[in-house]
Each structure stands twice: as C-alpha cells, then as structure tokens.
Design a protein around this motif. Structure first.
Motif, short mmCIF file in Angstrom:
data_model
loop_
_atom_site.label_atom_id
_atom_site.label_comp_id
_atom_site.label_asym_id
_atom_site.label_seq_id
_atom_site.Cartn_x
_atom_site.Cartn_y
_atom_site.Cartn_z
N ALA A 188 -7.02 -17.23 7.36
CA ALA A 188 -7.88 -16.56 6.41
C ALA A 188 -7.84 -17.25 5.06
CB ALA A 188 -7.44 -15.11 6.25
N THR A 189 -8.96 -17.25 4.37
CA THR A 189 -9.02 -17.76 3.01
C THR A 189 -8.40 -16.71 2.07
OG1 THR A 189 -11.17 -16.76 2.51
CG2 THR A 189 -11.17 -18.95 3.56
N PRO A 190 -8.02 -17.10 0.86
CA PRO A 190 -7.50 -16.10 -0.09
C PRO A 190 -8.47 -14.94 -0.30
CG PRO A 190 -7.02 -18.31 -0.87
CD PRO A 190 -7.91 -18.48 0.32
N GLN A 191 -9.77 -15.22 -0.38
CA GLN A 191 -10.76 -14.16 -0.55
C GLN A 191 -10.77 -13.21 0.64
OE1 GLN A 191 -14.81 -15.48 -0.69
NE2 GLN A 191 -15.64 -13.41 -0.96
N GLU A 192 -10.69 -13.76 1.84
CA GLU A 192 -10.66 -12.92 3.04
C GLU A 192 -9.41 -12.06 3.08
OE1 GLU A 192 -13.15 -15.90 6.04
OE2 GLU A 192 -10.97 -16.00 5.92
N ARG A 193 -8.27 -12.65 2.75
CA ARG A 193 -7.02 -11.88 2.78
C ARG A 193 -7.08 -10.70 1.81
NH1 ARG A 193 -4.48 -17.11 2.98
NH2 ARG A 193 -3.81 -16.94 0.81
N GLU A 194 -7.67 -10.93 0.65
CA GLU A 194 -7.76 -9.86 -0.34
C GLU A 194 -8.76 -8.79 0.09
OE1 GLU A 194 -8.93 -9.18 -5.06
OE2 GLU A 194 -8.88 -11.21 -4.22
N THR A 195 -9.94 -9.20 0.52
CA THR A 195 -11.00 -8.25 0.88
C THR A 195 -10.63 -7.45 2.12
OG1 THR A 195 -12.65 -9.75 -0.06
CG2 THR A 195 -13.46 -7.99 1.34
#
Length: 267
Positions: A188-195
């Motif tokens: 996962a990208t950082p954005q995906e992990r957060e969302t």
C-alpha cells in the motif's frame, strides 16, 4: 530429506498454531488479546522464534493482527467476495454486510491513455470519474476509481453519484453483460494506508476491470483492497478459450489532469 530435529520443530510450530486457532474459534472474540510469546514459549517448551512463526502465519491469514507496542489480538473476519460481474455493494449484502461509500471525488476529465485504450476511445475523450472509499459494516475496505465515457451517459452524475453505477447504466439501457478483471498484489502507498486505516499489514490487492455490454466497453475501474480484510472466492470450471476484446490503436499520450490520481493508483 527433512531431518528428525527439523520435523520436531515443525510439529511444535503446528501445535502452537493449532492452539491459537482453537482459542480464536472457541474462546476469544474480535479484539481480544492472545497469549504472549513468553507464555506460549513456556507452555509448549519451544523457542520464541517458533512461536513467532506460528503467530506470523495467523497474522498473514488475517486471523490475528498486531498492534505495535500493545500485543497481538483477534482480527475481525475478512470479507469473502466471489468474483462475479456485480458491484461491491451487491456482494457485501450477499455476505450479510452493510455496504457504504464515501465519495472522495467526482469530475468530468479527459481520458488518460490507459483508460482510453480500455474503453476503446481516443485519448482525452471526456470521462465521468468517481473516486470512492468503500466500506463494509463501517470498516474501510477499498479505494475504488471508476471511469465511464460521457458520450454513453451524459447525465450519469447529474443527481450525484448513484448508489450503483451498474444500476444507473442499466436504467439507461446499457446492460453490463460480462467483463474481465486483472488482480495483482502490492504494498500500500502511504495515502492508501491512511485512507484505509491500515495498521498491521500493508499489503493490498489491486484490481482493474473492464465491463462490457455485448461487444461495447461501458466502464473501466481500478481498486485497491485491504489485504487484511478482503479475500476472493473464485469458482473454477473447465478451461475454455479466453476472450480478449480488441482495443483501438493507441493515440498520442495525454497529460493526466492536475489533481488526478496517477496511473496505477487505486480507483
């Protein structure tokens, strides 16, 4: 050949794993902590590495989850969806889950090359674009990106994003009849992990789907699903010739509009 010592270690690993699985199935509830590595080491007379391997296997399977600095806990069950030409919401309801969607973005944008080729259109052809966070029983499950040619359904988003884009297409006489989907695994990208509120595992399953009505492509979609909350059920049948629809010759590449999710990112 496996040496006797190695077989013994393997049997101890399986014993620890079976014990933890039995606890989860019959005694513990979601969110409960499992016994510590130290207590398991003493109980089974094995090394901490053997215990950790057993726990790691159950974490990978989505049965347990780790919380950094707190311990290891029983994970919520994975959503098991069957690969069919249905929407996320339809499959969630079939499994007894309540689907939800947070609309993160909608727009009419020029089609990037990948989208144009998938939908048999020229690059920069106007497309309806929708980016949603899909949930099941309130838990974030996937980021979902959808593209539909404006010329097929000019008023598709006039009253907002419909609960089911498939249903909205059917209402306009555009029946999705078949499709093809590609699945890959990724970090996962950082954005995906957060969302997606991912804490332990960072694995995601990426999908890309082309949906057709007869011979005409209707919709192109991409998604990134949480690897720790999502599994796929695939019915198998006798092998048949693969259907590979032809797309138009590639046109010159167009620049992805500012603010757009880059190619390869989740839908």
């Amino acid at each position: 050949m496996v040496r006797a010592r190695d077989r013994g270690s393997e049997h101890k690993y399986l014993a620890v794993r079976a014990y933890l699985s039995e606890l989860v199935a019959n005694e513990l509830s979601v969110g409960d902590a499992v016994p510590s590595e130290r207590s398991l080491t003493e109980r089974f007379g094995v090394s901490r590495m053997t215990v950790r391997q057993a726990v790691d296997a159950l974490v990978t399977e989505g049965i347990l989850e780790r919380a950094q600095g707190r311990g290891t806990f029983v994970a919520p069950p994975r959503a098991d969806f069957e690969m069919r030409l249905t929407t996320f919401g339809e499959e969630a309801r079939r499994r007894g889950l309540t689907p939800g969607a947070d609309i993160l973005e909608t727009a009419v944008v020029p089609a990037p090359r990948t989208v144009a080729e998938a939908l048999d259109r020229d690059v920069a052809t106007p497309m309806h674009f929708v980016l949603r966070l899909r949930t099941a029983d309130g838990t974030p499950m996937s980021l979902e990106e959808t593209w539909v040619p404006v010329d097929l359904a000019p008023d598709l988003l006039s009253d907002g994003v419909p609960e089911s884009i498939y249903g909205a297409l059917r209402a306009r006489g555009l029946d999705p009849t078949w499709g093809e989907e590609t699945i890959t695994a990724a970090d996962a990208t950082p954005q995906e992990r957060e969302t997606l509120q991912m804490q332990g595992s960072h694995a995601v399953m990426r999908t890309s789907r082309r949906t057709f009505g007869g011979d005409a492509p209707l919709m192109y979609s991409r998604a990134s699903y949480r690897g720790d909350r999502y599994s796929v059920f695939v019915p198998l049948r006798e092998a048949r010739p693969t259907l590979v629809p032809r797309t138009r010759a590639s046109a010159p590449a167009a620049t992805t509009p500012a603010g757009r999710v880059p190619e390869g990112s989740p839908r």
